[in-house]
Design a protein around this motif. Structure first.
Motif, short mmCIF file in Angstrom:
data_model
loop_
_atom_site.label_atom_id
_atom_site.label_comp_id
_atom_site.label_asym_id
_atom_site.label_seq_id
_atom_site.Cartn_x
_atom_site.Cartn_y
_atom_site.Cartn_z
N PHE A 141 80.87 72.92 -51.40
CA PHE A 141 81.43 72.67 -50.08
C PHE A 141 82.38 73.80 -49.70
CE2 PHE A 141 85.03 71.21 -47.57
CZ PHE A 141 84.43 70.59 -46.49
N ALA A 142 83.16 74.28 -50.64
CA ALA A 142 84.20 75.26 -50.33
C ALA A 142 84.28 76.34 -51.39
CB ALA A 142 85.54 74.55 -50.21
N LEU A 143 84.52 77.57 -50.92
CA LEU A 143 84.70 78.71 -51.81
C LEU A 143 85.93 79.49 -51.40
CD1 LEU A 143 81.03 80.08 -51.97
CD2 LEU A 143 82.22 78.79 -53.74
N VAL A 144 86.61 80.06 -52.37
CA VAL A 144 87.79 80.89 -52.12
C VAL A 144 87.43 82.34 -52.44
CG1 VAL A 144 90.19 81.34 -52.74
CG2 VAL A 144 89.35 78.99 -52.64
N GLN A 145 87.54 83.21 -51.43
CA GLN A 145 87.20 84.62 -51.57
C GLN A 145 88.38 85.40 -52.14
OE1 GLN A 145 84.22 85.95 -50.39
NE2 GLN A 145 84.59 88.12 -50.07
N THR A 146 88.12 86.24 -53.13
CA THR A 146 89.24 86.97 -53.77
C THR A 146 89.11 88.49 -53.72
OG1 THR A 146 88.15 86.84 -55.93
CG2 THR A 146 89.67 85.07 -55.36
N THR A 147 88.06 89.02 -53.07
CA THR A 147 87.95 90.48 -52.91
C THR A 147 87.65 90.79 -51.45
OG1 THR A 147 85.55 90.71 -53.22
CG2 THR A 147 86.90 90.56 -55.21
N ASP A 148 87.49 92.09 -51.14
CA ASP A 148 87.22 92.49 -49.77
C ASP A 148 85.73 92.52 -49.44
OD1 ASP A 148 86.53 94.60 -51.34
OD2 ASP A 148 87.52 96.14 -50.12
N ALA A 149 84.90 91.95 -50.31
CA ALA A 149 83.46 91.90 -50.05
C ALA A 149 83.17 91.04 -48.83
CB ALA A 149 82.73 91.36 -51.27
N ILE A 163 78.96 70.83 -42.93
CA ILE A 163 80.21 71.55 -42.80
C ILE A 163 80.55 72.20 -44.12
CG2 ILE A 163 82.70 71.34 -42.37
CD1 ILE A 163 82.08 68.98 -40.56
N ILE A 164 80.91 73.48 -44.08
CA ILE A 164 81.36 74.18 -45.28
C ILE A 164 82.69 74.87 -44.98
CG2 ILE A 164 79.04 74.51 -46.21
CD1 ILE A 164 79.09 77.35 -45.19
N SER A 165 83.37 75.26 -46.02
CA SER A 165 84.70 75.85 -45.87
C SER A 165 84.79 77.16 -46.63
CB SER A 165 85.75 74.87 -46.40
OG SER A 165 87.03 75.47 -46.44
N VAL A 166 85.47 78.14 -46.02
CA VAL A 166 85.73 79.41 -46.70
C VAL A 166 87.22 79.72 -46.57
CG1 VAL A 166 83.43 80.31 -46.34
CG2 VAL A 166 85.19 80.77 -44.63
N ASN A 167 87.75 80.43 -47.57
CA ASN A 167 89.16 80.78 -47.57
C ASN A 167 89.32 82.19 -48.12
OD1 ASN A 167 91.99 80.81 -48.98
ND2 ASN A 167 92.06 79.14 -47.50
N ASN A 168 90.05 83.02 -47.40
CA ASN A 168 90.25 84.41 -47.82
C ASN A 168 91.59 84.56 -48.53
OD1 ASN A 168 90.44 87.16 -48.14
ND2 ASN A 168 90.75 87.59 -45.96
N GLN A 169 91.56 84.72 -49.83
CA GLN A 169 92.78 84.93 -50.60
C GLN A 169 92.96 86.39 -51.00
OE1 GLN A 169 95.30 82.62 -51.40
NE2 GLN A 169 94.21 81.58 -49.74
N TYR A 170 92.17 87.26 -50.35
CA TYR A 170 92.34 88.70 -50.61
C TYR A 170 93.47 89.23 -49.72
CZ TYR A 170 91.10 93.50 -51.71
OH TYR A 170 91.13 94.79 -52.15
N THR A 171 93.85 90.47 -49.95
CA THR A 171 95.03 91.04 -49.26
C THR A 171 94.73 91.59 -47.88
OG1 THR A 171 94.62 93.14 -50.41
CG2 THR A 171 96.18 91.60 -51.43
N THR A 172 93.46 91.70 -47.52
CA THR A 172 93.11 92.22 -46.19
C THR A 172 92.04 91.34 -45.56
OG1 THR A 172 91.36 93.66 -47.07
CG2 THR A 172 93.59 94.59 -46.91
#
Length: 209
Positions: A141-149, A163-172
Motif C-alpha cells: 500500500f505504501a512505500l518510503v523513498q530514500t534516494t533521488d531515483a 489508493i496507494i501512498s508514497v513518501n519522499n524521505q530523500y533530501t531533494t
C-alpha cells in the motif's frame, strides 16, 4: 463369533481406507469433492454443521511454536485474552475463527476488531527507489523513498479504484515517471502523496504538496 466379527471389522476398515483415499461423503452417496458434507434433513430442528476445534489463545500460541503446523489450519479461539505482540497470536484480539499462514494466526474475514496498521496499509516498506518491482510485491500500500531515483508508478489500469501512498524521505525533490499523476509530476523532500487510479490515470487525492 469373535473371529467372524474381527473379519467383518477388518473389511469395514479396509473399505473406509479406500474411501478416504478417494472422496468422502457424509450424508452424501456421491461426493463431489474430497470431503462433501450434506445436511441430514432439509427442514426441522436437527442439529447440523461442522464444529471446528475450539482452543484458547495460549493453546493457539503453543501450537504456533510447533514448526510442523500446516498453513491453512483452521481453529476457533474461544477466549478474548489479549495476546502479546511479535508472537504467533499477535493478530488475535477477540473470539473467532483463525487460520495459520505466514507463520501466525490470522483472523478469518477480519472485521472492525481485526483492523490494524498492517491490515490497512498492507505493510509500509522503506525502499531505495519506488519501482514497478516494489509495487508488484503482495499487499503493498505504501512505500518510503530514500534516494533521488524517479518514482515509478504501476499502470493505472491494474489499480482501478485503488489508493496507494508514497513518501519522499530523500533530501531533494524526486520526480514521477511514466505514468505520472495527472495533477503533479514531482514530490518534495519530506512530503507524501495519496494517489488513486480511475483505471486510466493516477490522481493525487491527498497528502502534503
Amino acid at each position: 463369533m469373535k473371529k467372524q466379527f474381527y473379519k467383518l471389522s477388518t473389511m469395514l476398515f479396509l473399505g473406509l481406507g479406500a474411501m478416504v483415499s478417494a472422496q468422502v461423503g457424509i450424508n452424501e452417496d456421491a461426493p463431489k469433492a474430497t470431503l462433501d458434507v450434506t445436511a441430514k434433513t432439509a427442514t426441522g430442528n436437527d442439529l447440523e454443521g461442522i464444529l471446528i476445534p475450539r482452543v484458547t489463545t495460549q493453546k493457539a500460541e503453543d501450537m504456533g511454536a510447533n514448526n510442523q503446523i500446516q498453513e491453512s489450519t483452521l481453529i476457533y479461539i474461544s477466549d478474548d485474552t489479549a495476546a502479546s505482540t511479535d508472537t504467533y497470536t499477535a493478530e488475535v484480539d477477540a473470539k473467532g475463527f483463525y487460520y495459520f499462514a505466514d507463520n501466525k494466526w490470522n483472523k478469518v474475514g477480519g472485521g472492525a476488531s481485526g483492523a490494524s496498521l498492517e491490515t490497512i496499509t498492507g505493510g509500509i516498506r522503506v525502499v531505495d527507489a519506488i519501482t514497478l518491482t516494489e509495487w508488484a510485491k503482495p499487499n503493498t500500500f505504501a512505500l518510503v523513498q530514500t534516494t533521488d531515483a524517479d518514482i515509478k508508478l504501476p499502470a493505472p489500469s491494474a489499480y482501478k479504484n485503488k489508493i496507494i501512498s508514497v513518501n519522499n524521505q530523500y533530501t531533494t525533490t524526486v520526480n514521477y515517471t511514466n505514468p505520472a499523476p495527472v495533477n503533479k509530476s514531482s514530490l518534495y523532500s519530506g512530503f507524501g502523496h495519496l494517489l488513486m487510479s480511475d483505471g486510466t490515470n493516477w490522481y493525487i487525492i491527498g497528502g502534503s504538496y
